[in-house]
Design a protein around this motif. Structure first.
Motif, short mmCIF file in Angstrom:
data_model
loop_
_atom_site.label_atom_id
_atom_site.label_comp_id
_atom_site.label_asym_id
_atom_site.label_seq_id
_atom_site.Cartn_x
_atom_site.Cartn_y
_atom_site.Cartn_z
N VAL A 28 0.83 -1.20 0.00
CA VAL A 28 0.00 0.00 0.00
C VAL A 28 0.86 1.25 0.00
O VAL A 28 0.60 2.22 -0.72
CB VAL A 28 -0.95 -0.01 1.21
N MET A 29 1.95 1.24 0.82
CA MET A 29 2.84 2.40 0.87
C MET A 29 3.54 2.61 -0.46
O MET A 29 3.71 3.74 -0.91
CB MET A 29 3.88 2.20 1.98
N LEU A 30 3.93 1.52 -1.14
CA LEU A 30 4.59 1.64 -2.42
C LEU A 30 3.66 2.24 -3.47
O LEU A 30 4.02 3.13 -4.23
CB LEU A 30 5.09 0.26 -2.88
N LEU A 31 2.41 1.73 -3.49
CA LEU A 31 1.44 2.27 -4.44
C LEU A 31 1.17 3.74 -4.18
O LEU A 31 1.03 4.53 -5.11
CB LEU A 31 0.14 1.47 -4.36
N GLY A 32 1.12 4.10 -2.91
CA GLY A 32 0.87 5.49 -2.56
C GLY A 32 1.99 6.39 -3.02
O GLY A 32 1.76 7.48 -3.53
N SER A 33 3.26 5.94 -2.84
CA SER A 33 4.39 6.76 -3.26
C SER A 33 4.45 6.91 -4.77
O SER A 33 4.80 7.96 -5.29
CB SER A 33 5.70 6.16 -2.74
N VAL A 34 4.09 5.85 -5.50
CA VAL A 34 4.09 5.93 -6.96
C VAL A 34 3.02 6.88 -7.44
O VAL A 34 3.22 7.67 -8.36
CB VAL A 34 3.88 4.52 -7.57
N SER A 35 1.83 6.84 -6.83
CA SER A 35 0.74 7.70 -7.27
C SER A 35 1.01 9.16 -7.01
O SER A 35 0.44 10.04 -7.66
CB SER A 35 -0.57 7.29 -6.56
N MET A 36 1.92 9.47 -6.05
CA MET A 36 2.23 10.85 -5.73
C MET A 36 3.38 11.40 -6.58
O MET A 36 3.68 12.59 -6.51
CB MET A 36 2.60 10.97 -4.25
N MET A 37 4.03 10.55 -7.38
CA MET A 37 5.14 11.02 -8.20
C MET A 37 4.62 11.93 -9.31
O MET A 37 3.66 11.61 -9.98
CB MET A 37 5.89 9.84 -8.81
N PRO A 38 5.26 13.09 -9.52
CA PRO A 38 4.81 13.98 -10.59
C PRO A 38 5.17 13.42 -11.95
O PRO A 38 6.20 12.78 -12.13
CB PRO A 38 5.58 15.28 -10.30
N PHE A 39 4.31 13.66 -12.93
CA PHE A 39 4.55 13.24 -14.30
C PHE A 39 4.93 14.47 -15.11
O PHE A 39 4.19 15.44 -15.16
CB PHE A 39 3.31 12.56 -14.89
N ALA A 40 6.07 14.43 -15.78
CA ALA A 40 6.54 15.55 -16.59
C ALA A 40 6.28 15.25 -18.06
O ALA A 40 6.71 14.22 -18.57
CB ALA A 40 8.03 15.79 -16.35
N HIS A 41 5.57 16.13 -18.71
CA HIS A 41 5.26 15.97 -20.12
C HIS A 41 5.90 17.13 -20.88
O HIS A 41 5.67 18.28 -20.57
CB HIS A 41 3.75 15.96 -20.36
N ALA A 42 6.70 16.81 -21.88
CA ALA A 42 7.32 17.85 -22.69
C ALA A 42 6.25 18.55 -23.52
O ALA A 42 5.31 17.93 -24.01
CB ALA A 42 8.38 17.24 -23.59
N ALA A 43 6.42 19.86 -23.67
CA ALA A 43 5.46 20.62 -24.45
C ALA A 43 5.65 20.32 -25.93
O ALA A 43 6.76 20.07 -26.41
CB ALA A 43 5.65 22.12 -24.19
N ASP A 44 4.55 20.33 -26.70
CA ASP A 44 4.64 20.17 -28.14
C ASP A 44 5.20 21.44 -28.79
O ASP A 44 5.96 21.38 -29.76
CB ASP A 44 3.25 19.88 -28.73
N PHE A 45 4.81 22.60 -28.23
CA PHE A 45 5.24 23.88 -28.79
C PHE A 45 5.52 24.85 -27.64
O PHE A 45 4.95 24.71 -26.54
CB PHE A 45 4.16 24.49 -29.69
N THR A 46 6.37 25.83 -27.91
CA THR A 46 6.56 26.94 -26.98
C THR A 46 6.18 28.23 -27.70
O THR A 46 6.33 28.34 -28.92
CB THR A 46 8.01 27.04 -26.47
N ALA A 47 5.70 29.19 -26.93
CA ALA A 47 5.33 30.50 -27.48
C ALA A 47 5.57 31.55 -26.41
O ALA A 47 5.54 31.24 -25.20
CB ALA A 47 3.87 30.51 -27.93
N GLN A 48 5.79 32.78 -26.83
CA GLN A 48 6.00 33.86 -25.87
C GLN A 48 4.71 34.16 -25.13
O GLN A 48 3.62 34.15 -25.73
CB GLN A 48 6.52 35.10 -26.59
N ARG A 49 4.84 34.40 -23.83
CA ARG A 49 3.65 34.57 -23.00
C ARG A 49 2.77 35.72 -23.46
O ARG A 49 1.54 35.63 -23.48
CB ARG A 49 4.06 34.78 -21.54
N SER A 50 3.38 36.83 -23.84
CA SER A 50 2.62 37.98 -24.34
C SER A 50 3.10 38.30 -25.74
O SER A 50 4.29 38.55 -25.96
CB SER A 50 2.82 39.19 -23.42
#
Length: 206
Positions: A46-68
């Motif tokens: 249970v503790m292992l599953l809990g730690s895995v579920s709390m791990m952040p997932f990083a997804h690379a952006a398809d595109f970047t653009a200037q904020r303004s």
């Protein structure tokens, strides 16, 4: 032990065998070993599953653009539009929203780097704010864009939208109507990203 219970104990026995340490179980009655070690194994799982579920997932952006989105140096835009109407961020907000609906992630950055990844450079080249709520709005915005992949320009477009204010336009201010135009352009650009044809003419230019 009832008939229904006989099928449960082999599972707990297996859990106890897997969960015990290298030194083996302590000398306790068999029932205590099974119950105690099985519960430890379950808690560890249970503790292992809990730690895995709390791990952040990083997804690379398809595109970047200037904020303004900036105004081009040779743009024809009245000073009151630049000062009073936040169309630069309204455009990119719309782009992010509509691109996400189409399955693309656009990351907004303060300074655009066209040397790596897929970078979308945008500029305002024209914005007109004629008319008013009483006489009728006649607003338009023109945006140019360039798509870069790892430093190489691969496609460009020009987009223009005109608006008279839409429904209840007589109750809207000039900035609200200009926001309608950049929202529409954001949707146009998001659609273009699905198939970035070089030299595309978007919005009311089609």
């Amino acid at each position: 032990m009832t008939k229904g219970q006989t099928g449960v104990w082999p599972f707990f026995l297996a859990m106890a065998i897997v969960g015990r340490g290298a030194e083996g179980p302590t000398r306790r009655p068999r029932g205590d070993v099974v119950k105690g070690d099985a519960m430890k194994a379950i808690r560890r799982g249970v503790m292992l599953l809990g730690s895995v579920s709390m791990m952040p997932f990083a997804h690379a952006a398809d595109f970047t653009a200037q904020r303004s989105v900036p105004f081009a140096e040779d743009s024809i835009v009245a000073g009151n539009i630049k000062r009073e109407c936040p169309i630069g961020t309204q455009l990119t907000d719309a782009l992010v929203r509509f691109a996400s609906a189409g399955g693309h992630r656009v990351e907004l950055v303060e300074t655009l780097d066209t040397a790596s990844g897929q970078a979308l450079k945008l500029e305002f080249h024209d914005a007109q704010s004629a008319g008013n709520a009483w006489m009728g709005h006649r607003k338009s915005v023109t945006v140019k864009g360039w798509l870069y992949r790892d430093g190489q320009q691969v496609a460009k477009f020009v987009a223009r939208r005109n608006s008279g204010g839409g429904f209840a336009g007589g109750f809207k201010g000039s900035c609200a109507v200009l926001e309608r135009t950049v929202n529409a352009i954001g949707k146009d650009v998001a659609g273009w990203l699905n198939n970035p044809v070089d030299g595309g003419q978007l919005g009311d230019l089609r």
